[in-house]
Scaffold this active site. Structure first.
Site, PDB file in Angstrom:
ATOM      1  N   HIS A 169     -12.880  -4.805   0.066  1.00 47.07           N
ATOM      2  CA  HIS A 169     -11.858  -4.228   0.931  1.00 47.07           C
ATOM      3  C   HIS A 169     -12.328  -4.342   2.379  1.00 47.07           C
ATOM      4  CE1 HIS A 169      -9.426  -1.523  -2.008  1.00 47.07           C
ATOM      5  NE2 HIS A 169      -9.890  -2.593  -2.643  1.00 47.07           N
ATOM      6  N   ASP A 226      -1.504  -1.115  -3.681  1.00 48.34           N
ATOM      7  CA  ASP A 226      -2.824  -0.941  -3.091  1.00 48.34           C
ATOM      8  C   ASP A 226      -3.047   0.504  -2.637  1.00 48.34           C
ATOM      9  OD1 ASP A 226      -5.315  -1.967  -2.167  1.00 48.34           O
ATOM     10  OD2 ASP A 226      -4.530  -2.017  -0.122  1.00 48.34           O
ATOM     11  N   HIS A 227      -4.230   1.030  -2.933  1.00 48.29           N
ATOM     12  CA  HIS A 227      -4.632   2.382  -2.500  1.00 48.29           C
ATOM     13  C   HIS A 227      -3.573   3.435  -2.865  1.00 48.29           C
ATOM     14  CE1 HIS A 227      -8.446   1.744  -0.478  1.00 48.29           C
ATOM     15  NE2 HIS A 227      -7.953   0.623  -0.001  1.00 48.29           N
ATOM     16  N   SER A 230       0.829  -1.207   0.000  1.00 46.13           N
ATOM     17  CA  SER A 230       0.000   0.000   0.000  1.00 46.13           C
ATOM     18  C   SER A 230       0.862   1.255   0.000  1.00 46.13           C
ATOM     19  CB  SER A 230      -0.906   0.021   1.236  1.00 46.13           C
ATOM     20  OG  SER A 230      -0.137   0.273   2.399  1.00 46.13           O
ATOM     21  N   HIS A 282     -12.387  -0.828   6.799  1.00 47.19           N
ATOM     22  CA  HIS A 282     -10.950  -1.004   6.981  1.00 47.19           C
ATOM     23  C   HIS A 282     -10.557  -1.009   8.452  1.00 47.19           C
ATOM     24  CE1 HIS A 282     -10.240   0.506   2.703  1.00 47.19           C
ATOM     25  NE2 HIS A 282      -9.551  -0.601   2.774  1.00 47.19           N
ATOM     26  N   ASN A 289      -9.558  -8.590  -0.004  1.00 52.75           N
ATOM     27  CA  ASN A 289      -8.394  -7.920   0.569  1.00 52.75           C
ATOM     28  C   ASN A 289      -8.343  -8.092   2.083  1.00 52.75           C
ATOM     29  OD1 ASN A 289      -8.054  -6.998  -2.042  1.00 52.75           O
ATOM     30  ND2 ASN A 289      -7.784  -4.861  -1.455  1.00 52.75           N
ATOM     31  N   ASP A 335      -6.567   4.881  -6.309  1.00 48.49           N
ATOM     32  CA  ASP A 335      -7.493   5.399  -5.312  1.00 48.49           C
ATOM     33  C   ASP A 335      -7.707   6.903  -5.501  1.00 48.49           C
ATOM     34  OD1 ASP A 335      -9.054   5.988  -3.165  1.00 48.49           O
ATOM     35  OD2 ASP A 335      -7.763   5.058  -1.663  1.00 48.49           O
ATOM     36  N   GLU A 377     -11.953   2.155  -6.845  1.00 47.74           N
ATOM     37  CA  GLU A 377     -12.940   2.135  -5.770  1.00 47.74           C
ATOM     38  C   GLU A 377     -13.948   3.245  -5.993  1.00 47.74           C
ATOM     39  OE1 GLU A 377     -11.544   1.572  -1.669  1.00 47.74           O
ATOM     40  OE2 GLU A 377     -12.368   3.558  -1.279  1.00 47.74           O
TER      41      GLU A 377
END
Length: 283
Positions: A206, A84-85, A50, A178, A228, A106, A136
């Site tokens: 997520h 990621d993100h 990430s 999250h 995830n 993201d 997303e």
């Protein structure tokens, strides 16, 4: 074995009606544990780095990415490397010549129109590199956004977003959040099925660490593909470190990192089986 391509792993999972577990990595110990779990189960996995992880490592992607790539290539397991993100375009530039085969772009903090424009631009760049692109719609809970309690993705908006941006997979809001440390989240499985019926690309869940095993299995049955997971591994890792450090004279990091890696591998193995097992009936 050569690194797998995330797009191929997702495509295989979608065709076979199973899920694909994607685990967030913080250190090489995390990577070793996940690859060990993939070897032990014979199931594929995605190793995710990430933007927050990259910041933790001083903004440098290459050292961790290179280490994970060597680990993966020396293993018989089918694993891929994923960003990621990612909000910072500079990170994409850092990864352009590495072992990455996919990215989660993201732009979810932006309004809908700006999210579409930014995601479309990033997807065009990433596709030119041969990468699989995830995005997303809205923000997942725990990020002050659309996966806060009661907020859900509209199936028709999701379909429009995927078509307008050209992404290859889409993370949607169906009840997860999250960074949950308790596994109490309940998903809207009817909504998952409705979104799947409208959206032409595989769906991503997520915030899966807060979702119990039975709910994760049902999510895959309902239409989720990529699952995830991050916090649940960190809990196992940290609990093992705490337990080892009860010996107050312990100073060798290997004596607490080894059990932490072992416990992390156990949790990853269980989760791989939970999401990657074909099921035909509701649990």
């Amino acid at each position: 074995m050569a690194l797998a391509h995330t797009g191929e792993l997702i495509g295989d999972a979608a065709r076979n009606g199973v899920g694909l577990a994607a685990f967030n990595v913080i250190s090489l110990e995390h990577g070793e544990a996940i690859i060990e779990a993939a070897e032990e189960t014979g199931l594929p996995a995605v190793l995710q780095i990430s933007e927050n992880c990259i910041r933790f490592h001083g903004g440098r992607l290459a050292p961790l990415l290179s280490g994970l790539a060597v680990l993966a290539e020396s293993s018989p397991a089918r694993v891929s490397l994923h960003l990621d993100h990612i909000e910072d375009e500079e990170i994409l530039a850092q990864a352009a010549s590495g072992a990455i085969t996919s990215v989660m772009v993201d732009a979810s903090r932006l309004g809908y129109a700006d999210n579409v424009a930014a995601t479309r631009k990033a997807a065009h760049w990433a596709h030119a590199k041969g990468w699989h692109v995830e995005a997303e719609l809205g923000e997942i809970g725990g990020k002050d956004g659309a996966h806060a309690p009661g907020v859900r993705t509209d199936p028709y908006e999701a379909a429009s977003f995927a078509a307008s941006t050209g992404v290859d997979s889409l993370a949607v809001a169906v009840g997860s959040s999250h960074a949950m440390t308790s596994r109490t989240a309940r998903l809207d499985h009817e909504l998952i099925a409705r979104i799947k019926a409208e959206v032409a690309v595989p769906l991503v869940l997520h915030g899966s660490s807060g979702v119990p095993d039975d709910e994760l299995a049902l999510a895959v049955l309902s239409g989720m593909v990529k699952i995830n997971l991050g916090t649940i591994l960190n809990i196992a890792f940290t609990d093992a470190v705490r337990s080892a450090l009860e010996a107050t004279d312990l100073v060798d990091p290997r004596r607490y990192l080894a059990p932490a890696r072992q416990e992390t591998a156990k949790v990853a193995s269980r989760l791989l089986r939970v999401v990657s097992t074909r099921r035909t009936v509701v649990l």
